[in-house]
Design a protein around this motif. Structure first.
Motif, PDB file in Angstrom:
ATOM      1  N   GLN A 160     -23.138  81.034 -38.459  1.00 58.05           N
ATOM      2  CA  GLN A 160     -22.628  79.693 -38.222  1.00 58.05           C
ATOM      3  C   GLN A 160     -21.251  79.506 -38.878  1.00 58.05           C
ATOM      4  OE1 GLN A 160     -25.728  77.117 -39.606  1.00 58.05           O
ATOM      5  NE2 GLN A 160     -26.809  77.167 -37.634  1.00 58.05           N
ATOM      6  N   THR A 161     -21.086  80.075 -40.054  1.00 58.48           N
ATOM      7  CA  THR A 161     -19.796  80.002 -40.729  1.00 58.48           C
ATOM      8  C   THR A 161     -18.738  80.736 -39.917  1.00 58.48           C
ATOM      9  OG1 THR A 161     -20.930  79.934 -42.858  1.00 58.48           O
ATOM     10  CG2 THR A 161     -18.590  80.448 -42.886  1.00 58.48           C
ATOM     11  N   GLY A 162     -19.092  81.833 -39.337  1.00 60.83           N
ATOM     12  CA  GLY A 162     -18.152  82.593 -38.494  1.00 60.83           C
ATOM     13  C   GLY A 162     -17.757  81.812 -37.257  1.00 60.83           C
ATOM     14  N   PHE A 163     -18.724  81.136 -36.600  1.00 61.17           N
ATOM     15  CA  PHE A 163     -18.418  80.312 -35.433  1.00 61.17           C
ATOM     16  C   PHE A 163     -17.512  79.142 -35.817  1.00 61.17           C
ATOM     17  CE2 PHE A 163     -22.452  81.909 -33.298  1.00 61.17           C
ATOM     18  CZ  PHE A 163     -21.759  82.688 -32.381  1.00 61.17           C
ATOM     19  N   ALA A 164     -17.759  78.535 -36.944  1.00 65.30           N
ATOM     20  CA  ALA A 164     -16.935  77.420 -37.411  1.00 65.30           C
ATOM     21  C   ALA A 164     -15.494  77.877 -37.664  1.00 65.30           C
ATOM     22  CB  ALA A 164     -17.526  76.810 -38.673  1.00 65.30           C
ATOM     23  N   ALA A 165     -15.348  79.067 -38.229  1.00 64.90           N
ATOM     24  CA  ALA A 165     -14.002  79.594 -38.482  1.00 64.90           C
ATOM     25  C   ALA A 165     -13.274  79.868 -37.169  1.00 64.90           C
ATOM     26  CB  ALA A 165     -14.084  80.855 -39.331  1.00 64.90           C
ATOM     27  N   VAL A 166     -13.958  80.409 -36.186  1.00 63.91           N
ATOM     28  CA  VAL A 166     -13.350  80.680 -34.874  1.00 63.91           C
ATOM     29  C   VAL A 166     -12.982  79.366 -34.194  1.00 63.91           C
ATOM     30  CG1 VAL A 166     -13.809  81.588 -32.560  1.00 63.91           C
ATOM     31  CG2 VAL A 166     -14.460  82.916 -34.571  1.00 63.91           C
ATOM     32  N   GLU A 167     -13.870  78.377 -34.229  1.00 61.42           N
ATOM     33  CA  GLU A 167     -13.576  77.081 -33.633  1.00 61.42           C
ATOM     34  C   GLU A 167     -12.360  76.430 -34.295  1.00 61.42           C
ATOM     35  OE1 GLU A 167     -17.172  74.885 -34.076  1.00 61.42           O
ATOM     36  OE2 GLU A 167     -18.171  75.899 -32.393  1.00 61.42           O
ATOM     37  N   MET A 168     -12.311  76.487 -35.604  1.00 56.29           N
ATOM     38  CA  MET A 168     -11.183  75.901 -36.327  1.00 56.29           C
ATOM     39  C   MET A 168      -9.884  76.607 -35.974  1.00 56.29           C
ATOM     40  SD  MET A 168     -10.568  73.449 -38.100  1.00 56.29           S
ATOM     41  CE  MET A 168     -10.065  72.661 -39.564  1.00 56.29           C
ATOM     42  N   THR A 169      -9.922  77.914 -35.836  1.00 62.95           N
ATOM     43  CA  THR A 169      -8.738  78.691 -35.485  1.00 62.95           C
ATOM     44  C   THR A 169      -8.236  78.313 -34.089  1.00 62.95           C
ATOM     45  OG1 THR A 169      -9.514  80.516 -36.863  1.00 62.95           O
ATOM     46  CG2 THR A 169      -7.831  81.029 -35.230  1.00 62.95           C
ATOM     47  N   LEU A 170      -9.147  78.038 -33.171  1.00 61.48           N
ATOM     48  CA  LEU A 170      -8.754  77.682 -31.815  1.00 61.48           C
ATOM     49  C   LEU A 170      -8.263  76.239 -31.707  1.00 61.48           C
ATOM     50  CD1 LEU A 170     -11.620  79.392 -29.795  1.00 61.48           C
ATOM     51  CD2 LEU A 170      -9.251  80.143 -29.996  1.00 61.48           C
ATOM     52  N   ILE A 171      -8.815  75.345 -32.485  1.00 61.01           N
ATOM     53  CA  ILE A 171      -8.489  73.924 -32.371  1.00 61.01           C
ATOM     54  C   ILE A 171      -7.266  73.531 -33.204  1.00 61.01           C
ATOM     55  CG2 ILE A 171      -9.353  71.629 -32.955  1.00 61.01           C
ATOM     56  CD1 ILE A 171     -12.067  72.526 -32.004  1.00 61.01           C
ATOM     57  N   THR A 172      -7.016  74.180 -34.322  1.00 61.53           N
ATOM     58  CA  THR A 172      -5.932  73.798 -35.228  1.00 61.53           C
ATOM     59  C   THR A 172      -4.560  73.726 -34.552  1.00 61.53           C
ATOM     60  OG1 THR A 172      -7.141  74.637 -37.139  1.00 61.53           O
ATOM     61  CG2 THR A 172      -4.764  74.383 -37.381  1.00 61.53           C
ATOM     62  N   PRO A 173      -4.129  74.696 -33.735  1.00 62.68           N
ATOM     63  CA  PRO A 173      -2.805  74.573 -33.099  1.00 62.68           C
ATOM     64  C   PRO A 173      -2.683  73.330 -32.208  1.00 62.68           C
ATOM     65  CG  PRO A 173      -3.613  76.814 -32.898  1.00 62.68           C
ATOM     66  CD  PRO A 173      -4.730  76.002 -33.452  1.00 62.68           C
ATOM     67  N   PHE A 174      -3.748  72.999 -31.492  1.00 55.94           N
ATOM     68  CA  PHE A 174      -3.702  71.812 -30.647  1.00 55.94           C
ATOM     69  C   PHE A 174      -3.644  70.540 -31.477  1.00 55.94           C
ATOM     70  CE2 PHE A 174      -5.882  74.981 -27.942  1.00 55.94           C
ATOM     71  CZ  PHE A 174      -4.936  75.050 -26.935  1.00 55.94           C
ATOM     72  N   MET A 175      -4.342  70.504 -32.566  1.00 54.54           N
ATOM     73  CA  MET A 175      -4.313  69.343 -33.445  1.00 54.54           C
ATOM     74  C   MET A 175      -2.932  69.174 -34.078  1.00 54.54           C
ATOM     75  SD  MET A 175      -7.161  67.901 -33.080  1.00 54.54           S
ATOM     76  CE  MET A 175      -7.159  66.722 -34.400  1.00 54.54           C
ATOM     77  N   VAL A 176      -2.331  70.269 -34.493  1.00 56.50           N
ATOM     78  CA  VAL A 176      -0.989  70.209 -35.076  1.00 56.50           C
ATOM     79  C   VAL A 176       0.010  69.699 -34.045  1.00 56.50           C
ATOM     80  CG1 VAL A 176       0.896  71.608 -35.995  1.00 56.50           C
ATOM     81  CG2 VAL A 176      -1.424  71.937 -36.861  1.00 56.50           C
ATOM     82  N   LEU A 177      -0.066  70.181 -32.805  1.00 61.59           N
ATOM     83  CA  LEU A 177       0.823  69.705 -31.743  1.00 61.59           C
ATOM     84  C   LEU A 177       0.589  68.223 -31.446  1.00 61.59           C
ATOM     85  CD1 LEU A 177       0.859  72.666 -29.208  1.00 61.59           C
ATOM     86  CD2 LEU A 177       2.754  71.837 -30.595  1.00 61.59           C
ATOM     87  N   LEU A 178      -0.649  67.812 -31.418  1.00 62.09           N
ATOM     88  CA  LEU A 178      -0.973  66.414 -31.154  1.00 62.09           C
ATOM     89  C   LEU A 178      -0.425  65.513 -32.260  1.00 62.09           C
ATOM     90  CD1 LEU A 178      -2.485  64.320 -29.432  1.00 62.09           C
ATOM     91  CD2 LEU A 178      -4.478  64.742 -30.885  1.00 62.09           C
ATOM     92  N   ILE A 179      -0.640  65.877 -33.497  1.00 59.26           N
ATOM     93  CA  ILE A 179      -0.141  65.073 -34.616  1.00 59.26           C
ATOM     94  C   ILE A 179       1.389  65.078 -34.640  1.00 59.26           C
ATOM     95  CG2 ILE A 179      -0.029  64.945 -37.140  1.00 59.26           C
ATOM     96  CD1 ILE A 179      -2.977  65.955 -37.115  1.00 59.26           C
ATOM     97  N   GLY A 180       2.002  66.234 -34.398  1.00 59.50           N
ATOM     98  CA  GLY A 180       3.467  66.303 -34.342  1.00 59.50           C
ATOM     99  C   GLY A 180       4.029  65.440 -33.226  1.00 59.50           C
ATOM    100  N   GLY A 181       3.376  65.448 -32.060  1.00 59.81           N
ATOM    101  CA  GLY A 181       3.815  64.609 -30.944  1.00 59.81           C
ATOM    102  C   GLY A 181       3.700  63.133 -31.257  1.00 59.81           C
TER     103      GLY A 181
END
Length: 178
Positions: free
Chosen positions: A7-28
């Motif tokens: 579960q920790t591994g899945f959470a790390a993969v999910e966070m890795t995939l979502i973080t760039p989109f969140m950064v772009l959204l917040i920057g926008g």
């Protein structure tokens, strides 16, 4: 224990995939907020400039433009802006004419007036208008004979905070008629 690591591994993969989109959204969101704030400040400056120039006859338009340029908060018109005040007067059976035009620019920004851009000679930030004065065939306001309106316009070179989507600066403008 093995289930917990999975579960920790899945959470790390999910966070890795979502973080760039969140950064772009917040920057926008931050970039749009900065742009809207700059636009709001420009509207306030043109309105206050038009209000002051229409109510006083003892203060020079150049002094009014210097005064309102200091009220821009986060926008630095002294390094990235230019202002024009144009007095337009109506006449009978003809288009309105340019009575006076003033320019304020301590920044060196070169941007022509949207109201009348054909001034060939400036003396102490005032246009030397030839006789007969030039008429404006596309002026958006209908004026009665001898009725005058001040047109205050501010142009500002907006530089985005980030260059993800917008790679260069651009000119923002606002115009107030009073």
């Amino acid at each position: 224990m093995k289930q917990m690591n999975r579960q920790t591994g899945f959470a790390a993969v999910e966070m890795t995939l979502i973080t760039p989109f969140m950064v772009l959204l917040i920057g926008g969101i931050i970039e749009v907020t900065q742009y809207l704030q700059a636009s709001s400040i420009l509207i306030g400056v043109t309105r206050e400039g038009a209000n002051l120039v229409s109510r006083t006859s003892s203060t020079e338009p150049d002094d009014i433009m210097t005064l309102v340029s200091k009220t821009t908060g986060t926008l630095d018109l002294e390094s990235d802006g230019i202002m024009y005040i144009t007095l337009v007067t109506g006449q009978e059976d003809d288009d309105p004419y340019v009575n006076e035009q003033y320019r304020w620019s301590d920044s060196g920004l070169v941007h022509t007036s949207s109201t009348w851009e054909e001034c060939a000679s400036w003396t102490d930030n005032q246009c030397d208008i030839d006789s007969p004065p030039p008429t404006l065939d596309d002026f958006p306001i209908s004026l009665d004979p001898n009725e005058s309106v001040y047109v205050v316009e501010v142009h500002y070179q907006y530089v985005p905070l980030s260059s993800f989507f917008i790679t260069s600066s651009f000119i923002m403008s606002d115009i107030t008629y009073l």
